[in-house]
Design an enzyme around this catalytic site. Sequence first.
Site, PDB file in Angstrom:
ATOM      1  N   ASP A   1      20.863  71.467  58.233  1.00  0.00           N
ATOM      2  CA  ASP A   1      21.103  72.653  57.414  1.00  0.00           C
ATOM      3  C   ASP A   1      21.801  72.211  56.128  1.00  0.00           C
ATOM      4  OD1 ASP A   1      21.602  75.291  56.557  1.00  0.00           O
ATOM      5  OD2 ASP A   1      21.915  75.966  58.616  1.00  0.00           O
TER       6      ASP A   1
ATOM      7  N   ASP B   1      20.126  76.664  53.023  1.00  0.00           N
ATOM      8  CA  ASP B   1      20.880  77.907  53.114  1.00  0.00           C
ATOM      9  C   ASP B   1      21.020  78.614  51.769  1.00  0.00           C
ATOM     10  OD1 ASP B   1      22.960  79.606  54.674  1.00  0.00           O
ATOM     11  OD2 ASP B   1      24.109  78.913  52.934  1.00  0.00           O
TER      12      ASP B   1
ATOM     13  N   GLU C   1      16.046  79.551  53.113  1.00  0.00           N
ATOM     14  CA  GLU C   1      16.533  80.896  53.414  1.00  0.00           C
ATOM     15  C   GLU C   1      16.500  81.673  52.108  1.00  0.00           C
ATOM     16  OE1 GLU C   1      20.429  83.207  55.254  1.00  0.00           O
ATOM     17  OE2 GLU C   1      20.702  81.521  53.885  1.00  0.00           O
TER      18      GLU C   1
ATOM     19  N   HIS D   1      21.493  82.964  63.587  1.00  0.00           N
ATOM     20  CA  HIS D   1      22.950  82.982  63.722  1.00  0.00           C
ATOM     21  C   HIS D   1      23.612  84.067  62.884  1.00  0.00           C
ATOM     22  CE1 HIS D   1      22.110  80.803  60.071  1.00  0.00           C
ATOM     23  NE2 HIS D   1      23.380  80.890  59.703  1.00  0.00           N
ATOM     24  N   ASP D   2      22.858  84.713  61.991  1.00  0.00           N
ATOM     25  CA  ASP D   2      23.408  85.752  61.123  1.00  0.00           C
ATOM     26  C   ASP D   2      23.004  87.160  61.543  1.00  0.00           C
ATOM     27  OD1 ASP D   2      24.830  84.119  59.380  1.00  0.00           O
ATOM     28  OD2 ASP D   2      23.120  83.800  58.052  1.00  0.00           O
TER      29      ASP D   2
END
Length: 550
Positions: A97, A199, A256, A329-330
Amino acid sequence: MAEWWKKIVAYQIYPKSFSDASGSGTGDLKGITNHLDYLKELSVGAIWITPIYPSPMVDNGYDISDYTEIDSAYGSMSDFENLIAEADKRGIKIVMDLVYNHSSDKHNWFLESKKNKNNPKADWYIWRDAKADGSPPTNWRSIFGGSAWTWCEERKQFYLHTFAVEQPDLNWENPEVRQALYDAANFWLEKGVGGFRIDAITYIKKPKKFLDGEPDGKDGLTTIHNFTANTEGILDFLREFKEKVFAGKNIFTVGEANGVAAEELSRWVGKDGVFDMLFEFSHVNLPLKNGEIWCRPTEWKLSELKQAISNSQAATKNNGWYPAFFENHDKPRCVNYFFAKGANKIKAAKALATVLLTMRGTPFIFQGQELGMSNVSWNEIEKYNDISSRSQFDFAIQEGFSAAEAIDFIKFFSRDNARTPMQWSAEKNSGFSDAEKTWLPVNENYLEVNAAAEEKNSDSVLNWYRKLSKFRSENPEFIFGDFEMLLAEDEKIFAFARSSEEKKFVTAVNFSQEKVELPKNFAEKKILIDSEKNSDKNFLQPLEARIYQD
């Protein structure tokens, strides 16, 4: 092997919560290595690991203080190298990431930048003078609440942070910054990683002019997203990123990209784009049409979910590739998020799994999703670790909601719902850790929902995922076949076809809690897989999922 990532199942690991081999109460790299065979059974070909770099952990690792090291809480560099080697033996690639919009305020780059206006890294972050009255440069609200600007006494200036105060935004206009980030990515490629998830990449390019906006809350601020996301010129930066890091490598990249619409995908992915895939959020942000403010949820219909997915499928049909997902995860757990309250969680988990694993694209499973893990039911804000949950709670109170109403929003939307420890067994701490206390409490339902119990139950969610993953790998139509949405306006049935010149399959899933009648032509199709036993071929039971051969 060219484009190997199209054929695999990808699995996202939140390392802090996956498996603790050291007994610290926090997950670690050795814990991941210990469960590689479990992941192989799911047909996993790539593991995306959220940040494991050194970090003060204000945002659980998304505030990075060193881009080329391993945080000691997770282990050592040799532990990471061993993980890559052991995963490779099982045909699994490790995907890192990259958090390149911002760093931690404890990163050496920022510590130097903040000293004065003349040091070598003075221009590595985004600094602005105060307005004439001493207030911040703009009225932008950070994504985690409060002003997106923080005063630095040393420089007598404000710095910009899209997220937390401790996450200052990097200045991508500075070529030295960009090169330092490219060097860090190449460092991990030399270690043997199989790709990157990038990200919050849509925020790296800032507008030429920083202007105030119309306030959208009682705090007098306006969300920064509307001013900095996908700013014109961002793709010039990303093309350089691709050239310096990705090009010619046998890896995959997935960005993302919150705010990128389906019609824009062709600029971002494929032969003319910069990434292989792009996480866009139209289908998971349906309850947040008013922006990502949890106390302003909106109603949504199944037809809207289908339309959002159809748009992304169409946009990547001939150019690029689609990363299929319903959890990360969000986001909250999908069995709560996409189904009405009271829905049977096991059936709901199987229903979404069937859509996920037969859709066109690379399926991304978030840890525990394959077990049907669900949201927590914590009634005190103090129990929540997530910085976003706490700021959303404060914002709701500020907007006039009661504490009880505010906590209801948090219980539904909190990112901690996805971050509770992985449920491996019915033992202490659900087999996640031997520690007396884990960094985040285990979900109370671990006695029933855990991998050990589901391994033994042929009808479990885990075995449903395994069955469908294997089925997908054995039928190329589910990988390379055409995608056609069926019954687009139906508000109960989610149905689509996957086809090649030789075969055609149809997926049909009842998203409602009512028995629904199928169109008559469905009775003529051959049922290959069914989540219900001895079901009437003319109907779908509540949350029933079927795969047909047409």
